[in-house]
Design a protein around this motif. Structure first.
Motif, PDB file in Angstrom:
ATOM      1  N   MET A 156       0.854  -1.198   0.000  1.00 17.89           N
ATOM      2  CA  MET A 156       0.000   0.000   0.000  1.00 17.89           C
ATOM      3  C   MET A 156       0.886   1.242   0.000  1.00 17.89           C
ATOM      4  O   MET A 156       1.815   1.340   0.789  1.00 17.89           O
ATOM      5  CB  MET A 156      -0.888   0.003   1.254  1.00 17.89           C
ATOM      6  N   SER A 157       0.621   2.184  -0.897  1.00 22.99           N
ATOM      7  CA  SER A 157       1.421   3.403  -0.943  1.00 22.99           C
ATOM      8  C   SER A 157       0.893   4.406   0.073  1.00 22.99           C
ATOM      9  O   SER A 157      -0.262   4.350   0.490  1.00 22.99           O
ATOM     10  CB  SER A 157       1.373   4.014  -2.346  1.00 22.99           C
ATOM     11  N   ALA A 158       1.772   5.335   0.471  1.00 23.10           N
ATOM     12  CA  ALA A 158       1.357   6.373   1.409  1.00 23.10           C
ATOM     13  C   ALA A 158       0.333   7.280   0.751  1.00 23.10           C
ATOM     14  O   ALA A 158       0.393   7.557  -0.452  1.00 23.10           O
ATOM     15  CB  ALA A 158       2.562   7.180   1.855  1.00 23.10           C
ATOM     16  N   GLU A 159      -0.617   7.760   1.550  1.00 20.94           N
ATOM     17  CA  GLU A 159      -1.616   8.693   1.026  1.00 20.94           C
ATOM     18  C   GLU A 159      -0.971  10.056   0.787  1.00 20.94           C
ATOM     19  O   GLU A 159       0.069  10.378   1.380  1.00 20.94           O
ATOM     20  CB  GLU A 159      -2.761   8.822   2.040  1.00 20.94           C
ATOM     21  N   PRO A 160      -1.559  10.876  -0.077  1.00 16.04           N
ATOM     22  CA  PRO A 160      -1.045  12.244  -0.240  1.00 16.04           C
ATOM     23  C   PRO A 160      -1.018  12.970   1.099  1.00 16.04           C
ATOM     24  O   PRO A 160      -1.878  12.758   1.952  1.00 16.04           O
ATOM     25  CB  PRO A 160      -2.058  12.890  -1.206  1.00 16.04           C
ATOM     26  N   SER A 176       2.701  -4.801  14.521  1.00 17.97           N
ATOM     27  CA  SER A 176       2.528  -5.710  13.387  1.00 17.97           C
ATOM     28  C   SER A 176       2.463  -7.159  13.863  1.00 17.97           C
ATOM     29  O   SER A 176       1.653  -7.954  13.368  1.00 17.97           O
ATOM     30  CB  SER A 176       3.678  -5.538  12.389  1.00 17.97           C
ATOM     31  N   ARG A 177       3.320  -7.498  14.824  1.00 15.29           N
ATOM     32  CA  ARG A 177       3.298  -8.858  15.361  1.00 15.29           C
ATOM     33  C   ARG A 177       2.005  -9.141  16.115  1.00 15.29           C
ATOM     34  O   ARG A 177       1.465 -10.238  16.049  1.00 15.29           O
ATOM     35  CB  ARG A 177       4.508  -9.079  16.274  1.00 15.29           C
ATOM     36  N   ARG A 178       1.516  -8.119  16.835  1.00 13.28           N
ATOM     37  CA  ARG A 178       0.291  -8.306  17.613  1.00 13.28           C
ATOM     38  C   ARG A 178      -0.943  -8.330  16.722  1.00 13.28           C
ATOM     39  O   ARG A 178      -1.895  -9.057  16.947  1.00 13.28           O
ATOM     40  CB  ARG A 178       0.145  -7.200  18.667  1.00 13.28           C
ATOM     41  N   GLY A 179      -0.932  -7.468  15.681  1.00 14.16           N
ATOM     42  CA  GLY A 179      -2.093  -7.319  14.803  1.00 14.16           C
ATOM     43  C   GLY A 179      -3.054  -6.285  15.341  1.00 14.16           C
ATOM     44  O   GLY A 179      -3.063  -5.969  16.532  1.00 14.16           O
ATOM     45  N   GLY A 180      -3.843  -5.717  14.452  1.00 12.07           N
ATOM     46  CA  GLY A 180      -4.880  -4.778  14.861  1.00 12.07           C
ATOM     47  C   GLY A 180      -4.618  -3.333  14.507  1.00 12.07           C
ATOM     48  O   GLY A 180      -5.546  -2.533  14.428  1.00 12.07           O
ATOM     49  N   LEU A 181      -3.333  -2.966  14.299  1.00  9.55           N
ATOM     50  CA  LEU A 181      -3.041  -1.576  13.942  1.00  9.55           C
ATOM     51  C   LEU A 181      -3.392  -1.357  12.480  1.00  9.55           C
ATOM     52  O   LEU A 181      -2.936  -2.091  11.602  1.00  9.55           O
ATOM     53  CB  LEU A 181      -1.560  -1.264  14.181  1.00  9.55           C
ATOM     54  N   GLY A 182      -4.193  -0.319  12.222  1.00 13.06           N
ATOM     55  CA  GLY A 182      -4.619  -0.060  10.852  1.00 13.06           C
ATOM     56  C   GLY A 182      -3.979   1.137  10.203  1.00 13.06           C
ATOM     57  O   GLY A 182      -3.753   1.163   8.989  1.00 13.06           O
ATOM     58  N   THR A 190       7.139   8.756   4.913  1.00 12.33           N
ATOM     59  CA  THR A 190       5.873   8.028   4.748  1.00 12.33           C
ATOM     60  C   THR A 190       5.961   7.033   3.597  1.00 12.33           C
ATOM     61  O   THR A 190       5.420   5.927   3.686  1.00 12.33           O
ATOM     62  CB  THR A 190       4.697   8.996   4.506  1.00 12.33           C
ATOM     63  N   ALA A 191       6.658   7.401   2.518  1.00 14.83           N
ATOM     64  CA  ALA A 191       6.814   6.476   1.399  1.00 14.83           C
ATOM     65  C   ALA A 191       7.583   5.237   1.830  1.00 14.83           C
ATOM     66  O   ALA A 191       7.232   4.103   1.472  1.00 14.83           O
ATOM     67  CB  ALA A 191       7.535   7.170   0.239  1.00 14.83           C
ATOM     68  N   ALA A 250       6.111   1.345   2.246  1.00 14.34           N
ATOM     69  CA  ALA A 250       6.743   0.233   1.534  1.00 14.34           C
ATOM     70  C   ALA A 250       7.132  -0.890   2.486  1.00 14.34           C
ATOM     71  O   ALA A 250       7.015  -2.069   2.151  1.00 14.34           O
ATOM     72  CB  ALA A 250       7.977   0.738   0.778  1.00 14.34           C
ATOM     73  N   ASP A 251       7.581  -0.515   3.685  1.00 15.99           N
ATOM     74  CA  ASP A 251       8.062  -1.520   4.642  1.00 15.99           C
ATOM     75  C   ASP A 251       6.938  -2.200   5.420  1.00 15.99           C
ATOM     76  O   ASP A 251       7.139  -3.302   5.945  1.00 15.99           O
ATOM     77  CB  ASP A 251       9.043  -0.874   5.623  1.00 15.99           C
ATOM     78  N   TYR A 252       5.786  -1.532   5.521  1.00 17.03           N
ATOM     79  CA  TYR A 252       4.633  -2.095   6.243  1.00 17.03           C
ATOM     80  C   TYR A 252       3.433  -2.071   5.294  1.00 17.03           C
ATOM     81  O   TYR A 252       2.547  -1.218   5.400  1.00 17.03           O
ATOM     82  CB  TYR A 252       4.348  -1.289   7.516  1.00 17.03           C
ATOM     83  N   PRO A 253       3.394  -2.981   4.340  1.00 14.36           N
ATOM     84  CA  PRO A 253       2.432  -2.900   3.234  1.00 14.36           C
ATOM     85  C   PRO A 253       0.969  -2.978   3.656  1.00 14.36           C
ATOM     86  O   PRO A 253       0.104  -2.513   2.924  1.00 14.36           O
ATOM     87  CB  PRO A 253       2.822  -4.082   2.338  1.00 14.36           C
ATOM     88  N   GLY A 254       0.658  -3.517   4.815  1.00 12.82           N
ATOM     89  CA  GLY A 254      -0.738  -3.589   5.228  1.00 12.82           C
ATOM     90  C   GLY A 254      -1.208  -2.380   6.002  1.00 12.82           C
ATOM     91  O   GLY A 254      -2.367  -2.312   6.438  1.00 12.82           O
ATOM     92  N   LEU A 255      -0.338  -1.392   6.178  1.00 10.36           N
ATOM     93  CA  LEU A 255      -0.623  -0.245   7.033  1.00 10.36           C
ATOM     94  C   LEU A 255      -1.024   0.976   6.201  1.00 10.36           C
ATOM     95  O   LEU A 255      -0.375   1.300   5.212  1.00 10.36           O
ATOM     96  CB  LEU A 255       0.629   0.088   7.852  1.00 10.36           C
TER      97      LEU A 255
END
Length: 323
Positions: A1-5, A102-108, A124-125, A129-134
């Protein structure tokens, strides 16, 4: 997921106006002062990163040790859905928390707030890139003015790390914490890093290192004023001073004029004179006792849930909850 503007609440013209206002107020005051936020142009930021790696400068290492040890507990206790960082810079230490969440899960969502759009865009970019689900949503703003722009909803954890709170005078700290509480809902969390009171023989060298890096960092504020406002400061004509104030339990960084001089600031139509030996204050860095930090948080409407420190008790990290 890319960073938002980036969400921008602070434009370049706002920063320019702020600098002009601060320089006019500070250089016409008695005694003279300039606020530390103007250290941080690109060169100043590089110098500060160098400072954090110096052997004398313990705060960064000590805070990192606390976060490395306690990040899993912070994730478990707060169960935050949204992580907000004030004055984020590169968000380097924050990765310890992002990894734990990330290990715990739940952070959006991760929301870094910083005055520098260019630094924020880069960080942010990289985080996206490093946390693709965030979801990564950067806000260009000033933490003393734009707390009301923070995203609402969900379980939030606000990070205010690096001991930055110590750069605020007591009345400014009270105003900041009150505004912070007003921006949060009951049950939201605040994680604050505070440098602890200790022997001046440890504190002072952290702000007056043998290699002279902090001295260059201190003088950089004069170079910023020269470049941005056309001033004619000779930075080399000022000596770096780091002084422990035992009454207030803080370090003061100052620049001492080596000789009598007159400074012209053309963009402000301002002439400023310095006597030989006259000092210009550029920063305070307050050191805290755990009970004092807890009292300030309590007065603003927070309850301290946990307090951690490194093995040498150099630096404290407080987890507080909005009540």
């Amino acid at each position: 997921m890319s960073a938002e503007p980036l969400e921008i609440h602070l434009e370049e013209q706002d920063l320019a106006r702020g600098l002009r206002d601060d320089v006019r107020a500070g250089l016409t005051a008695d005694p003279k002062w300039l606020p530390p936020k103007w250290f941080y142009d690109a060169r100043g930021s590089e110098l500060f990163e160098e400072i954090t790696r110096l052997p004398e400068y313990y705060p960064t290492r000590a805070e990192r040790a606390v976060l490395a040890a306690q990040a899993p507990a912070i994730a478990d206790l707060t169960r935050a859905k949204t992580l907000i960082e004030l004055g984020s810079g590169s968000s380097e230490k924050t990765r310890l928390l992002l990894d734990a969440f990330s290990r715990r899960g739940g952070l959006g969502t991760f929301v870094p707030l910083d005055v520098s759009a260019s630094a924020l865009r880069a960080s942010t970019a990289q985080i996206a890139a490093d946390y693709p689900g965030l979801r990564v949503r950067g806000i260009v703003g000033d933490f003393t003015r734009h707390l009301d722009r923070l995203p609402t909803g969900g379980r939030r954890l606000v990070l205010f790390l690096g001991g930055t709170i110590g750069n605020l005078l007591p009345a400014e700290r009270a105003a900041f914490l009150t505004s912070m509480r007003a921006a949060l809902e009951s049950g939201d969390w605040l994680l604050v890093g505070t440098d602890l009171v200790k022997d001046p023989s440890v504190v002072v060298p952290a702000y007056d290192d043998a290699a002279g890096v902090t001295a260059e960092f201190n003088r950089n504020v004069l170079r910023v004023v020269n470049r941005e406002l056309g001033a004619d400061f000779d930075p080399e004509a000022f000596t770096h001073v780091a002084r422990w104030d035992a009454e207030h339990e803080w370090i003061e960084m100052r620049l001492r004029a080596d000789r009598r001089m007159s400074i012209r600031v053309p963009d402000l139509g301002l002439d400023v004179s310095f006597d030989a030996g006259e000092e210009l204050r550029t920063e305070i860095s307050a050191k805290f006792r755990p009970e004092g930090a807890a009292a300030e948080l309590g007065a603003a409407g927070f309850t301290v849930e946990m307090f951690w420190t490194d093995p040498e008790r150099l630096f404290g990290v407080t987890l507080a909850r909005a009540c």
